[in-house]
Write a protein that holds these residues in place. Structure first.
Motif, PDB file in Angstrom:
ATOM      1  N   ARG A  48       0.825  -1.215   0.000  1.00  0.00           N
ATOM      2  CA  ARG A  48       0.000   0.000   0.000  1.00  0.00           C
ATOM      3  C   ARG A  48       0.855   1.260   0.000  1.00  0.00           C
ATOM      4  O   ARG A  48       0.542   2.238  -0.684  1.00  0.00           O
ATOM      5  CB  ARG A  48      -0.924   0.026   1.223  1.00  0.00           C
ATOM      6  CG  ARG A  48      -2.100  -0.921   1.174  1.00  0.00           C
ATOM      7  CD  ARG A  48      -3.116  -0.613   2.258  1.00  0.00           C
ATOM      8  NE  ARG A  48      -2.561  -0.636   3.610  1.00  0.00           N
ATOM      9  CZ  ARG A  48      -2.422  -1.736   4.343  1.00  0.00           C
ATOM     10  NH1 ARG A  48      -2.777  -2.905   3.821  1.00  0.00           N
ATOM     11  NH2 ARG A  48      -1.925  -1.691   5.556  1.00  0.00           N
ATOM     12  N   HIS A  49       1.917   1.248   0.771  1.00  0.00           N
ATOM     13  CA  HIS A  49       2.651   2.490   0.999  1.00  0.00           C
ATOM     14  C   HIS A  49       3.927   2.633   0.170  1.00  0.00           C
ATOM     15  O   HIS A  49       4.373   3.756  -0.064  1.00  0.00           O
ATOM     16  CB  HIS A  49       2.973   2.623   2.480  1.00  0.00           C
ATOM     17  CG  HIS A  49       1.760   2.765   3.345  1.00  0.00           C
ATOM     18  ND1 HIS A  49       1.005   3.912   3.370  1.00  0.00           N
ATOM     19  CD2 HIS A  49       1.150   1.883   4.197  1.00  0.00           C
ATOM     20  CE1 HIS A  49      -0.010   3.766   4.214  1.00  0.00           C
ATOM     21  NE2 HIS A  49       0.055   2.544   4.719  1.00  0.00           N
ATOM     22  N   LEU A  50       4.517   1.531  -0.271  1.00  0.00           N
ATOM     23  CA  LEU A  50       5.749   1.602  -1.060  1.00  0.00           C
ATOM     24  C   LEU A  50       5.589   1.064  -2.476  1.00  0.00           C
ATOM     25  O   LEU A  50       6.515   1.146  -3.281  1.00  0.00           O
ATOM     26  CB  LEU A  50       6.884   0.849  -0.354  1.00  0.00           C
ATOM     27  CG  LEU A  50       7.281   1.348   1.040  1.00  0.00           C
ATOM     28  CD1 LEU A  50       8.511   0.596   1.535  1.00  0.00           C
ATOM     29  CD2 LEU A  50       7.538   2.844   1.057  1.00  0.00           C
ATOM     30  N   GLY A  51       4.437   0.475  -2.752  1.00  0.00           N
ATOM     31  CA  GLY A  51       4.160   0.016  -4.101  1.00  0.00           C
ATOM     32  C   GLY A  51       4.891  -1.240  -4.516  1.00  0.00           C
ATOM     33  O   GLY A  51       5.013  -1.534  -5.703  1.00  0.00           O
ATOM     34  N   THR A  52       5.370  -2.006  -3.565  1.00  0.00           N
ATOM     35  CA  THR A  52       6.060  -3.256  -3.864  1.00  0.00           C
ATOM     36  C   THR A  52       5.878  -4.206  -2.692  1.00  0.00           C
ATOM     37  O   THR A  52       5.544  -3.767  -1.584  1.00  0.00           O
ATOM     38  CB  THR A  52       7.559  -3.005  -4.136  1.00  0.00           C
ATOM     39  OG1 THR A  52       8.171  -4.204  -4.591  1.00  0.00           O
ATOM     40  CG2 THR A  52       8.264  -2.525  -2.879  1.00  0.00           C
ATOM     41  N   GLY A  53       6.083  -5.491  -2.924  1.00  0.00           N
ATOM     42  CA  GLY A  53       5.853  -6.467  -1.872  1.00  0.00           C
ATOM     43  C   GLY A  53       7.128  -6.922  -1.190  1.00  0.00           C
ATOM     44  O   GLY A  53       8.243  -6.460  -1.492  1.00  0.00           O
ATOM     45  N   VAL A  54       6.959  -7.843  -0.245  1.00  0.00           N
ATOM     46  CA  VAL A  54       8.071  -8.419   0.502  1.00  0.00           C
ATOM     47  C   VAL A  54       8.601  -9.639  -0.240  1.00  0.00           C
ATOM     48  O   VAL A  54       7.855 -10.582  -0.498  1.00  0.00           O
ATOM     49  CB  VAL A  54       7.631  -8.814   1.927  1.00  0.00           C
ATOM     50  CG1 VAL A  54       8.765  -9.533   2.649  1.00  0.00           C
ATOM     51  CG2 VAL A  54       7.177  -7.585   2.706  1.00  0.00           C
ATOM     52  N   ALA A  55       9.881  -9.624  -0.574  1.00  0.00           N
ATOM     53  CA  ALA A  55      10.498 -10.773  -1.230  1.00  0.00           C
ATOM     54  C   ALA A  55      11.048 -11.756  -0.218  1.00  0.00           C
ATOM     55  O   ALA A  55      10.974 -12.979  -0.408  1.00  0.00           O
ATOM     56  CB  ALA A  55      11.601 -10.315  -2.171  1.00  0.00           C
ATOM     57  N   ALA A  56      11.622 -11.244   0.871  1.00  0.00           N
ATOM     58  CA  ALA A  56      12.230 -12.095   1.886  1.00  0.00           C
ATOM     59  C   ALA A  56      12.405 -11.274   3.162  1.00  0.00           C
ATOM     60  O   ALA A  56      12.244 -10.053   3.172  1.00  0.00           O
ATOM     61  CB  ALA A  56      13.581 -12.631   1.409  1.00  0.00           C
ATOM     62  N   TYR A  57      12.722 -11.974   4.235  1.00  0.00           N
ATOM     63  CA  TYR A  57      12.988 -11.337   5.527  1.00  0.00           C
ATOM     64  C   TYR A  57      14.477 -11.407   5.835  1.00  0.00           C
ATOM     65  O   TYR A  57      15.134 -12.408   5.555  1.00  0.00           O
ATOM     66  CB  TYR A  57      12.222 -12.049   6.638  1.00  0.00           C
ATOM     67  CG  TYR A  57      10.938 -11.368   7.069  1.00  0.00           C
ATOM     68  CD1 TYR A  57      10.734 -10.982   8.386  1.00  0.00           C
ATOM     69  CD2 TYR A  57       9.928 -11.114   6.147  1.00  0.00           C
ATOM     70  CE1 TYR A  57       9.560 -10.372   8.790  1.00  0.00           C
ATOM     71  CE2 TYR A  57       8.746 -10.506   6.538  1.00  0.00           C
ATOM     72  CZ  TYR A  57       8.569 -10.130   7.871  1.00  0.00           C
ATOM     73  OH  TYR A  57       7.394  -9.515   8.256  1.00  0.00           O
ATOM     74  N   LEU A  58      14.988 -10.334   6.443  1.00  0.00           N
ATOM     75  CA  LEU A  58      16.358 -10.291   6.916  1.00  0.00           C
ATOM     76  C   LEU A  58      16.434 -10.631   8.396  1.00  0.00           C
ATOM     77  O   LEU A  58      17.388 -11.245   8.851  1.00  0.00           O
ATOM     78  CB  LEU A  58      16.958  -8.909   6.656  1.00  0.00           C
ATOM     79  CG  LEU A  58      16.882  -8.436   5.192  1.00  0.00           C
ATOM     80  CD1 LEU A  58      17.293  -6.977   5.100  1.00  0.00           C
ATOM     81  CD2 LEU A  58      17.767  -9.310   4.311  1.00  0.00           C
ATOM     82  N   PHE A  59      15.428 -10.208   9.154  1.00  0.00           N
ATOM     83  CA  PHE A  59      15.345 -10.537  10.582  1.00  0.00           C
ATOM     84  C   PHE A  59      13.966 -10.154  11.076  1.00  0.00           C
ATOM     85  O   PHE A  59      13.183  -9.471  10.387  1.00  0.00           O
ATOM     86  CB  PHE A  59      16.419  -9.804  11.400  1.00  0.00           C
ATOM     87  CG  PHE A  59      16.219  -8.311  11.472  1.00  0.00           C
ATOM     88  CD1 PHE A  59      15.459  -7.733  12.477  1.00  0.00           C
ATOM     89  CD2 PHE A  59      16.810  -7.477  10.525  1.00  0.00           C
ATOM     90  CE1 PHE A  59      15.265  -6.361  12.534  1.00  0.00           C
ATOM     91  CE2 PHE A  59      16.625  -6.098  10.588  1.00  0.00           C
ATOM     92  CZ  PHE A  59      15.850  -5.533  11.590  1.00  0.00           C
ATOM     93  N   CYS A  60      13.645 -10.597  12.271  1.00  0.00           N
ATOM     94  CA  CYS A  60      12.422 -10.196  12.954  1.00  0.00           C
ATOM     95  C   CYS A  60      12.707 -10.242  14.455  1.00  0.00           C
ATOM     96  O   CYS A  60      13.320 -11.202  14.948  1.00  0.00           O
ATOM     97  CB  CYS A  60      11.258 -11.114  12.608  1.00  0.00           C
ATOM     98  SG  CYS A  60       9.688 -10.669  13.399  1.00  0.00           S
ATOM     99  N   GLY A  61      12.300  -9.211  15.184  1.00  0.00           N
ATOM    100  CA  GLY A  61      12.539  -9.171  16.617  1.00  0.00           C
ATOM    101  C   GLY A  61      11.435  -8.435  17.340  1.00  0.00           C
ATOM    102  O   GLY A  61      10.729  -7.609  16.753  1.00  0.00           O
ATOM    103  N   SER A  62      11.279  -8.739  18.617  1.00  0.00           N
ATOM    104  CA  SER A  62      10.240  -8.119  19.434  1.00  0.00           C
ATOM    105  C   SER A  62      10.844  -7.509  20.681  1.00  0.00           C
ATOM    106  O   SER A  62      11.702  -8.111  21.327  1.00  0.00           O
ATOM    107  CB  SER A  62       9.185  -9.153  19.847  1.00  0.00           C
ATOM    108  OG  SER A  62       8.637  -9.800  18.730  1.00  0.00           O
ATOM    109  N   SER A  63      10.398  -6.325  21.019  1.00  0.00           N
ATOM    110  CA  SER A  63      10.746  -5.680  22.273  1.00  0.00           C
ATOM    111  C   SER A  63       9.534  -4.859  22.687  1.00  0.00           C
ATOM    112  O   SER A  63       8.485  -5.421  22.979  1.00  0.00           O
ATOM    113  CB  SER A  63      12.002  -4.818  22.112  1.00  0.00           C
ATOM    114  OG  SER A  63      12.333  -4.200  23.339  1.00  0.00           O
TER     115      SER A  63
END
Length: 347
Positions: A48-63
């Motif tokens: 919606r906001h950048l006009g392109t999708g996610v190809a892959a993840y580099l990391f994910c973290g929660s705090s």
């Protein structure tokens, strides 16, 4: 943040969720703990906001929030930071205006060559909360905050960005863990913490004494990062090349920012086999290193207030981490550090 391999989005998010008995942050933000559903929301947001999708993840973290390092289909590497609703913790700057002001500060610093992420997208709704997107900084290495050289680098970099922000036109009054007088400590920064009031009377007594001491010092209000520590900094030789977690920015008395960062400058919660909490000598050393880089020592009252702020935040860490009936703590813990040096630092 070292170089990351691009991996399957659902697998990366699932691994992060598995680290938590209850993934409170993702439930608050996305309304689900299903990895595929979370990735779907993130992908929809960037489309919606950048006009392109996610190809892959580099990391994910929660705090405090849920942070997603993304490789986009157009080749860009970005970081999406999703925060829970503002009412989740009224003592943290989770509302839209505060997050906009944090982005304004980041732009100001980045325009002057300071290595902080540049905002790409200001806060927009995602799930039940708000998300921003910023550039992905992937350079440099960690330093050892227990080593005098590493400690000096961390303190000098704090002086540098506070100095830059002194010249910012119309600086924002961002609140971060600022609580009214009738409350001693801020709301715990995570739902995993359930302070045991019956077992922390001594902690609260030290925290109250520390807070009283801080009020006796006259210290200028400055803008500074209030979680300035090993985990959020990367250096190349002696040069700072990347910084993270600018949501921890706050307008506070200078001695408060120095005290909170002295108390936590050695912490890296992403690593298991390192000591996270500082030593009493390290706390005093950080304050001295800050004064040296600043080029002007604190007054006696300011120095005592900086030490007292360090004690206050150590007490906060002890307060949220002592379980009911717990009286024996590992050396690398806030309760053990408070027991060891609380009285000494307040003298």
């Amino acid at each position: 943040m070292t170089s990351r391999e691009a991996r399957d989005p659902v697998a990366v998010v699932r691994e992060n969720l598995a680290e938590w008995e209850v993934p409170h942050v993702e439930l608050d933000v996305f309304g689900t703990a299903d990895a595929a559903a979370i990735v779907e929301q993130v992908d929809g947001f960037v489309r919606r906001h950048l006009g392109t999708g996610v190809a892959a993840y580099l990391f994910c973290g929660s705090s405090v929030g849920s942070t997603h390092g993304l490789l986009l289909a157009d080749g860009r590497r970005v970081v999406l930071k999703a925060r829970p609703p503002a009412e989740t913790n009224p003592d943290l700057p989770l509302d839209r205006e505060s997050l906009r002001q944090v982005a304004r500060v980041q732009r100001f610093l980045a325009a002057r060559g300071y290595p902080c992420p540049e905002p790409i997208l200001e806060p927009e709704p995602i799930g039940r909360g708000l998300a921003t997107i910023e550039t992905y900084l992937d350079a440099g290495r960690l330093v050892d905050g227990h080593d005098p050289r590493g400690r000096r680098l961390i303190a000098a970099a704090l002086v540098e960005h506070i100095g830059l922000l002194r010249n910012m036109p119309d600086p924002p009054r961002i609140g971060h863990f600022a609580v009214p007088d009738e409350r001693l400590f801020p709301t715990p920064h995570g739902k995993i913490f359930s302070p045991s009031e019956s077992d922390t009377g001594w902690v609260r007594a030290l925290g109250r004494r520390a807070r009283d001491i801080t009020r006796a010092a006259d210290s200028p209000l400055v803008l500074g990062h209030c979680d300035w520590r090993v985990e959020h900094l990367r250096f190349a030789d002696d040069r700072l090349v990347a910084t993270y977690d600018w949501d921890s920015l706050a307008a506070r008395p200078e001695v408060c920012i120095v005290g909170v960062d002295a108390h936590g400058h050695t912490a890296d919660w992403s690593q298991e086999q390192v000591r996270r909490v500082p030593t009493p000598e390290g706390i005093l050393g950080f304050i001295a290193d800050y004064e040296a880089a600043r080029g002007e020592p604190f007054t006696r009252e300011q120095h005592r207030a900086a030490r007292a702020w360090a004690v206050y935040w150590i007490a906060y860490g002890a307060w949220i981490s002592i379980a009911p009936g717990d009286t024996d703590w590992p050396e690398d813990s806030w309760p053990a550090l408070l027991r060891r040096c609380g009285e000494e630092l307040l003298r």
